[in-house]
Design a protein around this motif. Structure first.
Motif, PDB file in Angstrom:
ATOM      1  N   MET A   1       0.838  -1.212   0.000  1.00 31.29           N
ATOM      2  CA  MET A   1       0.000   0.000   0.000  1.00 31.29           C
ATOM      3  C   MET A   1       0.870   1.258   0.000  1.00 31.29           C
ATOM      4  N   VAL A   2       1.938   1.250   0.765  1.00 24.89           N
ATOM      5  CA  VAL A   2       2.853   2.395   0.789  1.00 24.89           C
ATOM      6  C   VAL A   2       3.469   2.597  -0.595  1.00 24.89           C
TER       7      VAL A   2
ATOM      8  N   VAL B   1      14.941  10.204  -7.831  1.00 25.70           N
ATOM      9  CA  VAL B   1      15.998   9.491  -7.081  1.00 25.70           C
ATOM     10  C   VAL B   1      15.483   9.083  -5.704  1.00 25.70           C
ATOM     11  N   GLY B   2      14.779   9.984  -5.031  1.00 27.06           N
ATOM     12  CA  GLY B   2      14.202   9.654  -3.725  1.00 27.06           C
ATOM     13  C   GLY B   2      13.214   8.507  -3.813  1.00 27.06           C
TER      14      GLY B   2
ATOM     15  N   THR C   1      13.860   4.874  -2.092  1.00 28.97           N
ATOM     16  CA  THR C   1      12.860   4.377  -1.145  1.00 28.97           C
ATOM     17  C   THR C   1      12.365   2.998  -1.557  1.00 28.97           C
ATOM     18  N   LEU C   2      12.080   2.811  -2.833  1.00 29.08           N
ATOM     19  CA  LEU C   2      11.642   1.488  -3.309  1.00 29.08           C
ATOM     20  C   LEU C   2      12.725   0.437  -3.099  1.00 29.08           C
ATOM     21  N   CYS C   3      13.955   0.784  -3.404  1.00 26.18           N
ATOM     22  CA  CYS C   3      15.060  -0.178  -3.217  1.00 26.18           C
ATOM     23  C   CYS C   3      15.216  -0.570  -1.748  1.00 26.18           C
TER      24      CYS C   3
ATOM     25  N   VAL D   1      12.304  -2.896  -0.796  1.00 25.42           N
ATOM     26  CA  VAL D   1      12.505  -4.242  -1.346  1.00 25.42           C
ATOM     27  C   VAL D   1      13.603  -4.959  -0.569  1.00 25.42           C
ATOM     28  N   ARG D   2      14.674  -4.247  -0.263  1.00 25.41           N
ATOM     29  CA  ARG D   2      15.759  -4.849   0.521  1.00 25.41           C
ATOM     30  C   ARG D   2      15.259  -5.300   1.896  1.00 25.41           C
ATOM     31  N   ASP D   3      14.461  -4.447   2.547  1.00 26.38           N
ATOM     32  CA  ASP D   3      13.952  -4.796   3.873  1.00 26.38           C
ATOM     33  C   ASP D   3      12.975  -5.965   3.830  1.00 26.38           C
TER      34      ASP D   3
END
Length: 193
Positions: free
Chosen positions: A98-99, A148-149, A153-155, A158-160
């Motif tokens: 959702m975020v 870029v932000g 944020t997406l990366c 996804v990493r988390d």
């Protein structure tokens, strides 16, 4: 080694150090490592199960290295499905999704507003004494920082989400005993004499 195996067969009070049960008619005790006495008594099936569940390839007492092969317990997709079957993770994934949707909509909205309002920004910039190049540069810088932000944020999200799963999946190995190398080497040495 044979003396120790015979000793284990003759002593009914000895139990398997893994399952804590006595000798079985269908499965006699084995001494697959350098442990002596009752600590060396183990059912072969118990040893196989212990190796598979513990992920170890050595005896935890004498550190004798078993000849083993480590294989992944789950396939990639099966591991992902099992990871997501936990209700807390499903809830966290839904919240993160959702975020991502809201963040994507906000980013697209801001980029569209900048694109549509380019002429307005240039006009207002001229009122302030800025050239068209400076107005376009400022607008481009703003859109660049925004994208870029968004990407960072997406990366990070996804990493988390993926890193804990990846660590869990990589640690999910089963260790399979290839041979009982200690007994095999002892028996082959005895056969050669």
């Amino acid at each position: 080694m044979e003396e120790q195996t015979n000793e284990l067969k003759e002593n009914p009070s000895v139990c398997c150090r893994i399952c804590q049960q006595g000798p079985r008619l269908t499965e006699p005790f084995a001494s697959p490592c350098d442990c002596k006495g009752s600590m060396g008594a183990v059912h072969p099936s118990c040893l196989h199960r212990w190796l598979a569940t513990s992920g170890r390839s050595r005896c935890e007492i004498c550190l004798y290295p078993f000849r083993t092969v480590a294989i992944q317990r789950y396939g990639l997709l099966e591991g992902l499905r099992l990871w997501m079957d936990v209700p807390e993770r499903t809830r966290d994934f839904a919240a993160d999704f959702m975020v991502v949707i809201l963040l994507t909509m906000a980013t697209i909205g801001l980029v569209v507003v900048c694109w549509i309002g380019t002429d307005h920004f240039i006009f207002e910039g001229k009122k302030l004494g800025m050239s068209r190049t400076w107005s376009m540069g400022a607008l481009g810088f703003f859109v660049g920082v925004l994208l870029v932000g968004y990407t960072v944020t997406l990366c990070l999200m996804v990493r988390d989400m993926l890193c804990p799963w990846w660590r869990w999946w990589r640690r999910g190995i089963s260790v399979i005993e290839v041979t009982r190398s200690h007994e095999s080497s002892q028996n082959s040495a005895g056969d050669q004499i």
